[in-house]
Design an enzyme around this catalytic site. Structure first.
Site, PDB file in Angstrom:
ATOM      1  N   HIS A  52       0.839  -1.562  -0.125  1.00  0.00           N
ATOM      2  CA  HIS A  52       0.073   0.193   0.222  1.00  0.00           C
ATOM      3  C   HIS A  52       1.244   1.236   0.447  1.00  0.00           C
ATOM      4  O   HIS A  52       2.016   0.905   0.201  1.00  0.00           O
ATOM      5  CB  HIS A  52      -0.826  -0.010   1.427  1.00  0.00           C
ATOM      6  CG  HIS A  52      -1.676  -0.511   1.326  1.00  0.00           C
ATOM      7  ND1 HIS A  52      -3.011  -0.619   2.446  1.00  0.00           N
ATOM      8  CD2 HIS A  52      -1.904  -2.212   0.512  1.00  0.00           C
ATOM      9  CE1 HIS A  52      -3.884  -2.070   1.922  1.00  0.00           C
ATOM     10  NE2 HIS A  52      -3.335  -2.742   0.644  1.00  0.00           N
ATOM     11  N   GLU A  54       0.748   3.952   2.180  1.00  0.00           N
ATOM     12  CA  GLU A  54       1.895   4.125   3.037  1.00  0.00           C
ATOM     13  C   GLU A  54       2.904   2.603   3.482  1.00  0.00           C
ATOM     14  O   GLU A  54       3.838   3.721   4.217  1.00  0.00           O
ATOM     15  CB  GLU A  54       0.374   3.928   4.479  1.00  0.00           C
ATOM     16  CG  GLU A  54      -0.384   4.992   4.043  1.00  0.00           C
ATOM     17  CD  GLU A  54      -1.697   4.638   3.373  1.00  0.00           C
ATOM     18  OE1 GLU A  54      -3.196   5.728   3.105  1.00  0.00           O
ATOM     19  OE2 GLU A  54      -1.971   3.740   2.703  1.00  0.00           O
ATOM     20  N   CYS A  82      -5.772   2.451   5.474  1.00  0.00           N
ATOM     21  CA  CYS A  82      -6.691   0.474   6.146  1.00  0.00           C
ATOM     22  C   CYS A  82      -5.988   0.472   7.359  1.00  0.00           C
ATOM     23  O   CYS A  82      -5.317   0.664   8.060  1.00  0.00           O
ATOM     24  CB  CYS A  82      -5.795  -0.297   4.914  1.00  0.00           C
ATOM     25  SG  CYS A  82      -4.786  -1.096   4.918  1.00  0.00           S
TER      26      CYS A  82
END
Length: 155
Positions: A52, A54, A82
C-alpha cells in the site's frame, strides 16, 4: 513545503499511479516541510497485498533515514489508511497523519475495509478466518529469550 503542498503531492501521486495502472493511493512522509519519501499503491504491480502507499512510503523513509523510528515526521496520504497501514503508521511512530479522501469515499469505489474492523472486534471463535492456537508453549521460548536479553534494541 506547507501542509497543503505536501497533501497535493500525495494526491498527485495517487492520480499518476492510476494513470500508470496502479491503485488510486499515494503517500508522502515529510520532516520539517521537506519530503523524506513517497509511496504509491503497488499491490497488483508487485503481487504484494502489503504494498500500500503508506507502507511503501514508510519503508522508503526508514531506509533513507536508516531507522525504524520516524518520530519527527508526518505522513500525508491521499486516503484514510486501512487497518494495516494505520497499524504501520503507529508502529513507525509518525507524529501526525493527514488524509484527503476518507474510508467512506474509498468504500464507494470498492475499497471497503470495514469488514476488517468488524472482524477485529469479534472473539477468535466468531471470525470468518478460522484460527487456533498451536504450539504456544514451544513458541514462548523466543519470548523468554527476548525478555532476558540485555543488549536488545526495543521497539
Amino acid at each position: 513545503m506547507n501542509e497543503e503542498e505536501l497533501m497535493r503531492k500525495a494526491i498527485a501521486l495517487s492520480i499518476e499511479n492510476v494513470a500508470n495502472g496502479g491503485g488510486p493511493f499515494g503517500a508522502v512522509i515529510a520532516k520539517d516541510g521537506h519530503i523524506i519519501a513517497t509511496g504509491v499503491n503497488r499491490v497488483t504491480a508487485n503481487h504484494d497485498p502489503t504494498a500500500h502507499a503508506e507502507v511503501s512510503a514508510i519503508r522508503a523513509a526508514c531506509e533513507k533515514l536508516d531507522t525504524f523510528d520516524l518520530s519527527g515526521c508526518e505522513i500525508y496520504t491521499s486516503c484514510e489508511p486501512c487497518p494495516m497501514c494505520l497499524g504501520a503508521i503507529y508502529w513507525a511512530r509518525l507524529d501526525k497523519m493527514y488524509f484527503a479522501n476518507n474510508k467512506d469515499d474509498a468504500k464507494q469505489i470498492d475499497f471497503d475495509d470495514s469488514f476488517i474492523y468488524d472482524e477485529l472486534a469479534l472473539p477468535l471463535s466468531e471470525r470468518k478466518l478460522p484460527a487456533e492456537i498451536l504450539l504456544r508453549d514451544e513458541a514462548l521460548k523466543a519470548f523468554q529469550l527476548w525478555q532476558e536479553k540485555t543488549d536488545k534494541i526495543g521497539y
